[in-house]
Scaffold this active site. Structure first.
Site, short mmCIF file in Angstrom:
data_model
loop_
_atom_site.label_atom_id
_atom_site.label_comp_id
_atom_site.label_asym_id
_atom_site.label_seq_id
_atom_site.Cartn_x
_atom_site.Cartn_y
_atom_site.Cartn_z
CG ASP A 93 -1.97 1.09 1.15
OD1 ASP A 93 -2.63 1.21 0.11
OD2 ASP A 93 -2.12 1.82 2.15
CG MET A 109 -9.98 7.90 3.36
SD MET A 109 -11.35 7.80 2.17
CE MET A 109 -11.16 9.36 1.31
NE ARG A 110 -0.72 5.57 2.18
CZ ARG A 110 -0.82 4.90 3.32
NH1 ARG A 110 -1.35 3.69 3.32
NH2 ARG A 110 -0.42 5.41 4.46
CB ALA A 111 -6.88 4.11 -3.13
#
Length: 700
Positions: free
Chosen positions: A193, A274-276
């Site tokens: 990730d 929420m990183r995406a």
């Protein structure tokens, strides 16, 4: 210094080149993970990128590359004087897979500490990579303790070192680029990730393109400087374009329509966290800047999704990364043009691709649909499969057939359609007893190079991990006799102490699976395959090796050589055929041979053998006697083992229990393969295997 291969001379690999260039434009994108088969120019492309990176301004004499415009107030070399600055090329720092923790984060300068009596910090690779590129080749093979340190630095933008009396914090913001071959194992989800983008690369199947690759490579090998000179103009043009895109980046407008498409896409593919969303927004902005635009279009959002989501989408444990592009297009179309602002509505709903005005690398699809068919529901293993036999089951019943265990419908050569594995489940921790010395992992206790320090000892051979306190303590009483007169400590070879550390090791779990006609009942094979897949997934998470030997007909085969690749393991297991006779002795002998070879390759890795069978042995003269002699080989070697008894029917012969006795292990029924009892199975192995192993070693 050798001349790097020119970035612009790469043939094909548009997605790879685009992902690297976007990170050069906007390092905030978060780096690139390059997945692909060997020999596809992964490392060449990454090394070529460093020559295109703009120079960085640094404070003169600062070992931590502080920016003179905003120096780090906590820099160990600070405070810095105003105006003392210079520029240098952006660095590309390579992190070797076998690097030590000291080399990565830095450590106390032992030489100065002992000779001058001062604490001095020696920076590591994380300091060297600040404001540059940190490149990890074969990142999936990186040791867990180094992965943890990388995760911390990538998350906080700083490296914290607390060890050996040293307390240091320094900035460490870098572009993380990793390459890997998925056949050698996957990455931990936490590290996966952290990579902003991912690309899949493969060798071209077009003969003309392959010819051009070979032609250019041979020309480069013959005259690297001359070859690079012929591409100098193209390199300069791309370098100038990167600088222009960086200057334009702050002016790029990400409207609400594009943001809505980004959020809807991430939600549609069920990505975690929420990183995406953030990475997609930064990537779409960088794409617009790279194209020379100040507005983000729908095509930018689509390309950003293809680069940022394949490794983040929620998928089954053994599915390959990838995106369903039809679903992506439907989502973008559904949520396009829903902006309150007219300008954004027009941009968000633009379905016509905008060609790259400069003819630079444009992004192709990052991956195709990677999902596998949904597995069947997990079967109920309740000990009564004989009451409801399925059409494909070999009906040996409860009676052994001396001349052909595959009798019934299977005969000696009958083969059933492979049963599908039950849905994988989470297993409890399985561990091998005692204290090993195997490769670093996350399963059994072991003496390792990395882990918590539990003591000190005199070094045997070369000193690798100094125990500073113990060394000073050993040298202190002799300082007067050695004539010490200055601040430094007089240390001799006999004073040095090696740190003893305890961590976790990876093990080899070897399955020996009976695939004969007596095991061909779909319900039983489905449950067995589901359990093996579950342990494969657990083994990947704990950095184990897992192998599988199958026996049926007249011979045994190594269906899965010891590996850490869960993808390869899942494919092999799913297609495992069943039917035929039961050459139990051949299966055990093949497994013993696999263990023998693995001991030569890795003598310190301990093994656990799991035999999945009903205990029957057919085919050839004296099949039971042969199987008994083969089983005793494992007990003589002290290998921990367990037999999973798959016998069914109204008459039970208890043959699996006899086999377990010969192995020096224990037997369990097929019922105990369920999720809530599979770990208890190996927990029993720990005690029985330890006892039998110790007695075997004493006898040896």
């Amino acid at each position: 210094m050798s001349t790097p291969y020119p970035f612009t001379a790469l043939v094909g690999q548009e997605d790879l080149r685009l992902a690297l260039l976007l990170n050069a434009v906007s390092p905030a994108v978060g780096g690139v993970l390059v997945r692909g088969e060997k020999g596809t120019a992964k490392s060449t492309a990454v090394r070529a990128l460093s020559a295109l990176m703009p120079e960085v301004d640094v404070v003169s004499g600062c070992r931590f590359s502080c920016d003179p415009a905003s120096p780090d107030p906590g820099c160990p070399d600070g405070p810095h004087e105003t105006g003392a600055s210079g520029s240098r090329p952006a660095r590309m720092v390579e992190l070797p897979v076998g690097a030590s923790e000291d080399r990565l984060v830095g450590a106390l300068d032992i030489e100065r500490a002992l000779a001058e009596g001062v604490k001095a910090f020696e920076p590591g690779l994380l300091a060297d990579a600040h404001r540059g590129i940190l490149y990890v080749d074969e990142v999936n093979l990186l040791h867990d303790h180094l992965v943890d340190l990388l995760l911390d630095a990538a998350a906080m933008g700083a490296s914290y070192v607390e060890r050996e009396g040293v307390s240091v914090r320094h900035a460490s913001k870098f572009l993380l680029v990793g390459t890997m071959n998925p056949e050698e194992g996957e990455l931990r989800p936490q590290l996966l990730d952290r990579f902003g983008l991912t690309v899949e690369v493969a060798a071209s199947r077009e003969p003309d393109q392959r010819v051009e690759v070979v032609r250019r490579r041979l020309a480069y090998d013959d005259d690297p400087a001359g070859f690079a000179g012929r591409w100098a103009d193209e390199e300069s043009a791309v370098r100038a374009r990167i600088v222009a895109a960086r200057d334009l980046l702050p002016e790029v407008r990400l409207g609400d329509g594009a943001l809505r498409q980004i959020a809807a896409t991430c939600a549609a593919f069920e990505v975690d966290g929420m990183r995406a969303d953030i990475v997609m927004a930064r990537t779409a902005t960088a794409l617009a800047a790279w194209a020379g635009r100040t507005d983000v279009l729908a095509e930018d959002v689509r390309q950003a999704a293809l680069l940022a989501l394949p490794h983040r989408r929620r998928r089954a444990p053994f599915d390959a990364p990838g995106l369903d592009e039809d679903k992506l297009d439907e989502t973008l179309e559904e949520f396009g043009g829903q902006d309150g602002d007219e300008g954004d509505r027009d941009e968000g709903g633009d379905d016509d691709p905008d060609p790259d005005p400069d003819g630079g690398p444009d992004g192709g699809p990052g991956g195709g649909p990677g999902g596998q068919p949904e597995p069947d529901d997990a079967p109920r293993v309740d000990g009564e499969p004989a009451a409801q036999p399925e059409s494909g089951e070999d009906r040996e019943g409860g009676e052994p057939q001396p001349s052909g265990g595959g009798g019934g419908g299977g005969g000696g050569g009958g083969e059933q359609t492979p049963a599908r594995a039950a849905e994988p489940f989470r297993t409890k921790v399985l561990s091998v007893p005692g204290l090993g010395e195997g490769a670093a992992g996350r399963r059994s206790r072991a003496r390792t190079e990395h882990g918590r320090t539990i003591g000190a000892r005199r070094p045997r051979g070369a000193l690798t991990k100094l125990h500073l306190a113990a060394t000073v303590q050993a040298a202190a009483p002799h300082q007067r006799a050695r004539g010490r007169s200055g601040p430094g400590l007089v240390v001799r070879r006999d004073d040095l102490r090696q740190a003893s550390r305890e961590g976790r090791e990876g093990n080899l779990v070897l399955f020996v699976v009976d695939a004969s006609g007596s095991m061909a009942a779909r319900q039983r094979m489905s449950a067995v395959k589901g359990a093996v897949l579950s342990l494969l997934l657990d083994a990947y998470q704990r950095r184990d090796k897992v192998g599988m030997v199958t026996f049926r007909g007249s011979a045994a085969d190594v269906a899965l050589p010891p590996t850490s690749s869960v993808d390869a393991a899942a494919v092999r297991l799913e297609s495992l055929p069943t039917g035929g006779r039961t050459p139990l002795a051949a299966g055990l002998l093949k497994a013993h041979e696999v263990l023998r070879v693995e001991r030569l390759r890795d003598p310190a890795r301990r093994a656990l053998v799991v035999v999945v069978t009903d205990g029957r042995a057919t085919g050839g003269p004296e099949p039971f006697a042969l199987a008994s002699r083969a089983a005793r080989l494992f007990g003589a070697d002290g290998v921990a083992s367990v037999v999973v008894d798959c016998e069914s029917g109204p008459v039970r012969l208890g043959l699996a229990g006899q086999l377990a006795g010969e192995l020096g292990g224990t037997a369990v029924t097929l019922d105990e393969l369920r999720a809530d009892s599979i770990a208890g199975l190996v927990k029993d192995v720990r005690s029985s295997g330890q006892n039998s192993g110790q007695s075997s070693r004493r006898a040896a």
